[in-house]
Enzyme design. Structure first.
Site, mmCIF file in Angstrom:
data_model
loop_
_atom_site.group_PDB
_atom_site.id
_atom_site.type_symbol
_atom_site.label_atom_id
_atom_site.label_comp_id
_atom_site.label_asym_id
_atom_site.label_seq_id
_atom_site.Cartn_x
_atom_site.Cartn_y
_atom_site.Cartn_z
ATOM 1 N N GLU A 129 -1.888 -5.416 -1.290
ATOM 2 C CA GLU A 129 -1.421 -6.076 -0.066
ATOM 3 C C GLU A 129 -1.919 -5.371 1.182
ATOM 4 O O GLU A 129 -1.389 -5.577 2.281
ATOM 5 C CB GLU A 129 0.112 -6.133 -0.056
ATOM 6 C CG GLU A 129 0.817 -4.794 0.118
ATOM 7 C CD GLU A 129 1.071 -4.074 -1.197
ATOM 8 O OE1 GLU A 129 2.022 -3.283 -1.243
ATOM 9 O OE2 GLU A 129 0.323 -4.300 -2.175
ATOM 10 N N ASP B 280 -0.472 -3.394 6.214
ATOM 11 C CA ASP B 280 0.205 -3.501 4.922
ATOM 12 C C ASP B 280 1.389 -4.464 5.049
ATOM 13 O O ASP B 280 2.166 -4.402 6.012
ATOM 14 C CB ASP B 280 0.704 -2.124 4.481
ATOM 15 C CG ASP B 280 1.197 -2.140 3.038
ATOM 16 O OD1 ASP B 280 0.377 -1.917 2.144
ATOM 17 O OD2 ASP B 280 2.401 -2.370 2.827
#
Length: 332
Positions: free
Chosen positions: A246, A203
């Site tokens: 993301e 992430d």
């Protein structure tokens, strides 16, 4: 081939995309009057009349390439003593051992009279076509060549559609659907062979700040550049995919806990040391290694909890699920 399939009350054969017979059961061999070694390795069209070859080539192949199956096709095979045997033919195209094959089941038609007119009409029309003038035959050959070109184009389009269906359009990585299929395959392989694998959830740190500060086009550029970096660092056996937003996921084949942490650190450090221009990009990574009781959901949850531990522990770090805290909510 096991005895049940070999002696099943219906015929069975398997061919490659090229039409070469790979396997055939005794029921069909007996029906056609051949020995097994007479047909294995030969083209399936060697068991057909000229008329049925054309029918098979212009209907069966295009249909099964386009739809993946053929159901109840009225057809005739030719026996070793040149007798026609009308049948119902069912086929399905699938991948086995990395190669595309077509599995077919043959059932001799019981209501022969009901289908005789349709079969004979089709045969007569095709036979008349073959008996036409040289000019007509040349035209048929031209059309046949044109058909083959269009068939190849159709196969190419289908391949492109299949690639698009498994690819994330923004980053060019594999997408979530592809990742989930590979996860299920890796779990099945682990259950069968006990060959461990690990999962990484990656992430981008403070990605919302990047979008809010520089705008979504810059955020998309960062996602694309990070995807390229992750792919360049990955091994040929790794599966790198964009999970959503993301967040990226990586399946590490043949990789235990210690190896997973080492590889995850390599991903993290490569991102941290890369030249991102005016943007400061780092990633947090959660890792988990498969265990006997794991499902797709539980393994992902363990990696996600480890990611949470990396986030709450200061970001830009790697945490394995074995070390991660088991409570708390995911940070924004």
């Amino acid at each position: 081939m096991d005895i049940q399939l070999d002696m099943a009350p219906c015929g069975y054969f398997s061919i490659a995309d090229s039409g070469i017979i790979q396997s055939i059961n005794q029921t069909l061999l007996t029906l056609l009057g051949y020995e097994r070694n007479e047909l294995l390795g030969r083209h399936i069209e060697s068991t057909m009349s000229v008329t049925n070859k054309l029918f098979f080539h212009t209907y069966f192949y295009p249909y099964i390439q386009l739809y993946g199956h053929v159901d109840e096709m009225y057809f005739s095979f030719r026996t070793s003593d040149q007798q026609d045997v009308p049948v119902l033919l069912n086929g399905v195209r699938r991948t086995r051992n990395g190669e595309s094959v077509i599995d077919c089941v043959v059932v001799v038609m019981r209501k022969r009279i009901e289908h005789e007119k349709d079969i004979m009409n089709t045969k007569t029309k095709l036979q008349e076509l073959y008996q036409a003038t040289n000019e007509a035959n040349q035209e048929l050959e031209r059309l046949h060549e044109e058909y083959k070109v269009k068939q190849q184009a159709l196969i190419k389009v289908n391949d492109q559609l299949e690639t698009m269906a498994s690819t994330d359009l923004l980053t060019g990585l594999k997408n979530r659907r592809f990742f989930q299929d590979k996860m299920l395959g890796s779990l099945a392989r682990f259950q069968e062979t006990q060959c461990v694998f690990s999962l990484l959830v990656v992430d981008i740190d403070h990605f919302k700040h990047i979008n809010d500060t520089y705008g979504h086009p810059i955020g998309d550029l960062v996602l694309g550049n990070l995807a390229g970096l992750l792919q360049s660092v990955s091994r040929s056996t790794d599966v790198v995919a964009r999970y959503g937003g993301e967040e990226f996921v990586i399946i590490l084949a043949d990789c235990d806990r210690q190896q997973a942490v080492t590889i995850a650190e390599r991903y993290r450090s490569q991102v941290a040391s890369a030249d991102w221009g005016e943007y400061n990009i780092t990633v947090s990574i959660g890792a988990a290694t498969v265990s006997q009781e794991d499902t797709e959901q539980s393994l992902f949850q363990k990696a996600d909890q480890a990611l949470y531990a990396s986030k709450t522990g200061g970001r830009n770090r790697v945490t394995h699920a074995a070390e991660a805290a088991s409570n708390g909510s995911k940070p924004s």
